[in-house]
Design an enzyme around this catalytic site. Structure first.
Site, short mmCIF file in Angstrom:
data_model
loop_
_atom_site.label_atom_id
_atom_site.label_comp_id
_atom_site.label_asym_id
_atom_site.label_seq_id
_atom_site.Cartn_x
_atom_site.Cartn_y
_atom_site.Cartn_z
N LYS A 67 -40.25 -22.87 18.56
CA LYS A 67 -42.07 -23.26 18.35
C LYS A 67 -43.17 -23.75 19.30
O LYS A 67 -42.97 -23.68 20.21
CB LYS A 67 -40.78 -24.73 17.47
CG LYS A 67 -39.65 -24.58 16.77
CD LYS A 67 -40.38 -23.90 15.34
CE LYS A 67 -39.25 -23.34 14.37
NZ LYS A 67 -38.37 -22.75 14.39
C1 LIG Z 1 -39.00 -24.86 8.23
C2 LIG Z 1 -37.63 -24.73 10.05
N1 LIG Z 1 -36.64 -26.23 9.15
C3 LIG Z 1 -35.93 -25.86 10.07
C4 LIG Z 1 -35.58 -25.14 10.90
C5 LIG Z 1 -34.19 -25.89 11.73
O1 LIG Z 1 -34.51 -25.38 12.85
P1 LIG Z 1 -33.36 -25.16 14.47
O2 LIG Z 1 -33.56 -23.40 13.98
O3 LIG Z 1 -34.07 -25.93 15.52
O4 LIG Z 1 -32.25 -25.51 13.74
C6 LIG Z 1 -35.96 -23.92 11.40
C7 LIG Z 1 -36.24 -22.97 12.61
O5 LIG Z 1 -36.10 -22.99 13.09
C8 LIG Z 1 -37.64 -23.89 10.45
O6 LIG Z 1 -38.53 -22.83 11.07
#
Ligand SMILES: Cc1ncc(COP(=O)(O)O)c(C=O)c1O
Length: 407
Positions: free
Chosen positions: A191
């Site tokens: 990210k």
């Molecule tokens: C749009 C979106 N929402 C939620 C997530 C979930 O985040 P995490 O991987 O930090 O749990 C992600 C991916 O990483 C994502 O791209």
């Protein structure tokens, strides 16, 4: 053999800006001997500074982007079987978050070009059981929020923005994540800012903020005169080590976003003349922050796979279709593999008198069309103009070699 391009990657130090400032704060955190955020300084500092940068009353750091969405859903406190409208094109963590809170994901179709949900695709999915709407600003490109907010208001439904991929993206001058009732962000490795894993939720609504603060803390009433564990809630706390790594990156974030936006716009201009490949469409009222750079291809199927292969062969990593299938085709949702054999919350006493939940592929023409025609290229703040020009050449050459001059 054609020359390979070496691109910085968000998977390693070539594409991540982690250095002395992060190390200095990490050292400070370690020297303090206090690594939990309950009485730490790094996580509270991150929360305060994040709230300030994003112009919101409260920011609450937590363990992941998935935890962020779960916490946001918990804040609106659905009854078992309540429905939460979301997109079928997102990370699964954003969907299981709904199920983990006992609510049922209801998928809205997406616009085939932006792959974002719209007011038009959300409207037919609203029922008397709808408890919240989650909009995902996919790849960093803002959803068209005004009609969505108007629709939500009409029905008295809160809007949760999943801005995991959209740090500092703007819609009509407003920062994504701060436009609806609650905003969610992820600090996962790829990210715009990262601590490997991590996330944060933001809100201007004091009731939601209070409930989210409690939710990440096992619902223990820290600071209350007579605290208790008030309701069912996990430990989703971020550690001080993550906070230490994130504080310096927050200061770098505007620069990261500017560089990504500038170089991606350069690529869009460079490939504008291609006849069968379309750059991301960004409206005049939006700022795209390019977590990824999606190109829309006139062709699909084998041609799409061969085009992606030709691009990859030159060192430009890319994913045809982004995800192989919409979320409702994934086993967990398709077969309703949840708690033991119960299929809860899709099934259970709360469903008495209600129609069974059906995810009918025929009602997702935009999602199928969008995935069939997209190739997603990772983007990075360390891409130079020269590298971007090389990527443009690779894309143009792949179009010529694989697709020829006409569809
Ligand atoms: C749009 C979106 N929402 C939620 C997530 C979930 O985040 P995490 O991987 O930090 O749990 C992600 C991916 O990483 C994502 O791209």
């Amino acid at each position: 053999m054609a020359q390979m391009i070496q691109l910085p990657s968000d998977g390693d130090s070539s594409g991540r800006d982690l250095g002395e400032e992060e190390l200095a704060l990490l050292k400070e955190a370690i020297a303090s001997g206090h690594l939990t955020s309950t009485r730490g300084t790094m996580v509270p500092r991150l929360e305060e500074e994040f709230a300030k940068v994003f112009g919101v009353d409260r920011a609450i750091a937590l363990a992941s982007g998935s935890a962020a969405v779960h916490t946001a859903v918990a804040a609106v406190d659905p009854e078992p079987g309540d429905e939460v409208i979301t997109t079928p094109i997102t990370d699964m963590g954003a969907i299981t978050a709904i199920l983990l809170q006992g609510a049922i994901p209801i998928f809205a179709d997406v616009d085939p070009v932006s792959l974002n949900v719209t007011a038009e695709t959300i409207r037919p999915r609203i029922t008397k059981n709808t408890k919240a709407i989650i909009v995902t600003h996919l790849f960093g490109n803002p959803c068209d929020m005004d009609p969505i907010l108007a629709l939500a208001k009409e029905h008295g439904i809160p809007v949760i923005e999943d801005a995991a991929q959209a740090f500092m993206a703007t819609y009509k001058g407003k920062l994504c994540g701060t436009i609806g009732d609650i905003g969610c962000f992820s600090f996962q490795q790829s990210k715009h800012m990262t601590s490997g894993e991590g996330g944060i939720v933001v809100s201007n609504n004091p009731d939601y903020a209070r409930r989210m603060f409690l939710f990440v803390n096992k619902a223990w009433g820290y600071g209350d005169s007579n605290p208790d564990h008030y309701f069912l809630a996990p430990n989703y706390r971020m550690t001080e080590l993550q906070g230490a790594v994130l504080v310096p990156q927050l200061a770098k974030l505007p620069g990261v976003v500017e560089r990504r936006n500038r170089t991606a716009t350069r690529l869009s201009n460079a490939i504008a003349s291609l006849s069968q490949i379309e750059a991301p469409v960004v409206t005049a009222e939006s700022k795209h922050v390019y977590w990824r750079y999606p190109i829309r291809i006139a062709a699909q199927g084998d041609d799409l796979t061969r085009l992606a292969g030709a691009i990859r062969e030159r060192g430009v990593q890319c994913a045809p279709r982004y995800i192989s299938k919409p979320a409702f085709e994934c086993q967990v949702i398709r077969d309703r593999v949840s708690f033991g054999k119960s299929k809860w919350p899709w099934e259970g006493p709360h469903m008495a008198g209600r129609d069974p939940i059906v995810y009918d592929p025929k009602t997702f023409p935009g999602a199928y069309d969008g995935l069939a025609h997209v190739i997603v290229i990772p983007w990075n703040e360390f891409f130079t103009d020269d590298l971007v020009d090389s990527i443009a050449e690779v894309i143009a050459e792949a179009e010529r070699n694989v697709l020829g001059t006409g569809v």
